[in-house]
Design a protein around this motif. Sequence first.
Motif, PDB file in Angstrom:
ATOM      1  N   ARG A 167       0.840  -1.193   0.000  1.00  0.00           N
ATOM      2  CA  ARG A 167       0.000   0.000   0.000  1.00  0.00           C
ATOM      3  C   ARG A 167       0.875   1.243   0.000  1.00  0.00           C
ATOM      4  O   ARG A 167       1.768   1.395   0.842  1.00  0.00           O
ATOM      5  N   PRO A 168       0.663   2.172  -0.941  1.00  0.00           N
ATOM      6  CA  PRO A 168       1.480   3.396  -0.954  1.00  0.00           C
ATOM      7  C   PRO A 168       1.171   4.282   0.236  1.00  0.00           C
ATOM      8  O   PRO A 168       0.029   4.354   0.704  1.00  0.00           O
ATOM      9  N   THR A 169       2.189   4.992   0.695  1.00  0.00           N
ATOM     10  CA  THR A 169       1.999   5.928   1.794  1.00  0.00           C
ATOM     11  C   THR A 169       1.369   7.210   1.281  1.00  0.00           C
ATOM     12  O   THR A 169       1.309   7.469   0.061  1.00  0.00           O
ATOM     13  N   LEU A 170       0.896   8.042   2.211  1.00  0.00           N
ATOM     14  CA  LEU A 170       0.293   9.319   1.833  1.00  0.00           C
ATOM     15  C   LEU A 170       1.317  10.189   1.120  1.00  0.00           C
ATOM     16  O   LEU A 170       0.999  10.855   0.121  1.00  0.00           O
ATOM     17  N   SER A 171       2.557  10.202   1.585  1.00  0.00           N
ATOM     18  CA  SER A 171       3.609  11.007   0.937  1.00  0.00           C
ATOM     19  C   SER A 171       3.839  10.540  -0.486  1.00  0.00           C
ATOM     20  O   SER A 171       4.032  11.371  -1.411  1.00  0.00           O
ATOM     21  N   GLY A 215      -7.031   2.558   2.213  1.00  0.00           N
ATOM     22  CA  GLY A 215      -7.252   2.045   3.563  1.00  0.00           C
ATOM     23  C   GLY A 215      -8.466   1.150   3.646  1.00  0.00           C
ATOM     24  O   GLY A 215      -8.451   0.110   4.312  1.00  0.00           O
ATOM     25  N   TYR A 216      -9.541   1.541   2.952  1.00  0.00           N
ATOM     26  CA  TYR A 216     -10.750   0.712   2.966  1.00  0.00           C
ATOM     27  C   TYR A 216     -10.500  -0.616   2.259  1.00  0.00           C
ATOM     28  O   TYR A 216     -10.943  -1.668   2.730  1.00  0.00           O
ATOM     29  N   ILE A 217      -9.794  -0.568   1.121  1.00  0.00           N
ATOM     30  CA  ILE A 217      -9.471  -1.817   0.420  1.00  0.00           C
ATOM     31  C   ILE A 217      -8.621  -2.717   1.306  1.00  0.00           C
ATOM     32  O   ILE A 217      -8.806  -3.944   1.343  1.00  0.00           O
ATOM     33  N   ASP A 218      -7.698  -2.114   2.055  1.00  0.00           N
ATOM     34  CA  ASP A 218      -6.857  -2.884   2.970  1.00  0.00           C
ATOM     35  C   ASP A 218      -7.711  -3.549   4.051  1.00  0.00           C
ATOM     36  O   ASP A 218      -7.505  -4.718   4.403  1.00  0.00           O
ATOM     37  N   PHE A 219      -8.706  -2.813   4.574  1.00  0.00           N
ATOM     38  CA  PHE A 219      -9.611  -3.371   5.576  1.00  0.00           C
ATOM     39  C   PHE A 219     -10.419  -4.532   4.995  1.00  0.00           C
ATOM     40  O   PHE A 219     -10.549  -5.590   5.615  1.00  0.00           O
ATOM     41  N   ALA A 237      -7.804  11.633  -0.508  1.00  0.00           N
ATOM     42  CA  ALA A 237      -8.950  10.802  -0.879  1.00  0.00           C
ATOM     43  C   ALA A 237      -8.500   9.409  -1.308  1.00  0.00           C
ATOM     44  O   ALA A 237      -9.101   8.397  -0.929  1.00  0.00           O
ATOM     45  N   ALA A 238      -7.439   9.355  -2.113  1.00  0.00           N
ATOM     46  CA  ALA A 238      -6.940   8.059  -2.563  1.00  0.00           C
ATOM     47  C   ALA A 238      -6.423   7.216  -1.405  1.00  0.00           C
ATOM     48  O   ALA A 238      -6.624   5.993  -1.359  1.00  0.00           O
ATOM     49  N   SER A 239      -5.770   7.856  -0.423  1.00  0.00           N
ATOM     50  CA  SER A 239      -5.266   7.123   0.738  1.00  0.00           C
ATOM     51  C   SER A 239      -6.410   6.492   1.522  1.00  0.00           C
ATOM     52  O   SER A 239      -6.305   5.359   2.003  1.00  0.00           O
ATOM     53  N   GLY A 240      -7.530   7.231   1.655  1.00  0.00           N
ATOM     54  CA  GLY A 240      -8.689   6.667   2.337  1.00  0.00           C
ATOM     55  C   GLY A 240      -9.246   5.458   1.610  1.00  0.00           C
ATOM     56  O   GLY A 240      -9.637   4.462   2.233  1.00  0.00           O
ATOM     57  N   LEU A 241      -9.276   5.497   0.294  1.00  0.00           N
ATOM     58  CA  LEU A 241      -9.766   4.356  -0.484  1.00  0.00           C
ATOM     59  C   LEU A 241      -8.831   3.158  -0.339  1.00  0.00           C
ATOM     60  O   LEU A 241      -9.281   2.016  -0.214  1.00  0.00           O
TER      61      LEU A 241
END
Length: 350
Positions: free
Chosen positions: A5-9, A51-55, A45-49
């Motif tokens: 998963r890519p980081t926010l940075s 995160g949800y896919i990771d969950f 926004a992409a980081s939140g998505l």
Amino acid sequence: MSFNRPTLSELIERGRADIESRLPGADTRLRHSLLDVLSRTHAGAASGLYGYIDFVARQIPFDTAEDEILARWASIWGVQRKAAVSSTGTLRFTGTNGSAIPAAVQLTRVDGGVYRTTAAGVIAGGEAIITVESIDGGPGADMAEDGTLTLSSAVAGVNAVATVQAPGLRGGAAEENDADLLARFLQRVRQPPEGGSRSDYERWALELPEVTRAWVYPAWMGVGTVGITFVLDDREDIFPGSADLLEMEAHLDVRKPVTAELVVFAPVPRPVDMIIRLTPNTGPVQDAVLAELDDMFARDSEPGGTLRLSRIREAISLAQGETFHDLELPSTDPVSGPGEMLTLGEVTFL
């Protein structure tokens, strides 16, 4: 190949590079620039998505699922999460003789906890003793003797305040957590029912609320008998009482093979006294040692088992603040007989 998963940075840098590649001459790194704001907003926004896919990915294998998803996985195999258990006991009501107290009358605790009567009663000789239970389960609903509850609505001829009778309101247990539910679920998957095997009895015993560990002994009292014993680790006294034994016997009786004769019994505690020469011998370090020993007994002690001295020394060494110790007692591995269970006895620090 696994996905990282890519980081926010990293997402911010990707957004900046994407904008610059499509707008020649644009500089997305200028302070307070609109392009930098867009890059960061899109990355968030992409980081939140991600995160949800990771969950969601963790919920697909049931050994990493959580909360309601884990409960749903377990229910497919017939394993249900244990519900919270209400605290129960008796209250002493006072008032005018002949005044009736109906069942299901609600009372409140000073912190907002809600209780209700489970039977009706009538004031006689100035008082009435009536059973009560907490509406919400969990150990937080337990109350000590002489605690007070207040009627939520007035009852004619009955004083508003009722007093908790001995031995108090007890038996509250929290809803089963994910770790315990997963352990029972995996046991069911790995050891499917076999018509009354050792693992079947253990699984059935662990279905009861508050039961955390159980042991099964084939031919305990001779051919055709099955011995069952268990403990309730979340209670102050982990050993089952007579009511717990009767509940377990009734629970197993409808599940066991008809030819098996059950012998449900409580383990007999066998305290292990200790003498520890501790450095530094301070109150906080002593408390840490006792906590580690309690945890070790909960992990290693079982009926008819042996507790290795090396495990005791290891537990003491794990205590926060301990730099050195010498275990003077016991001098040999403590051993419990059949039906006995080693418990932490009196600990003397030198």
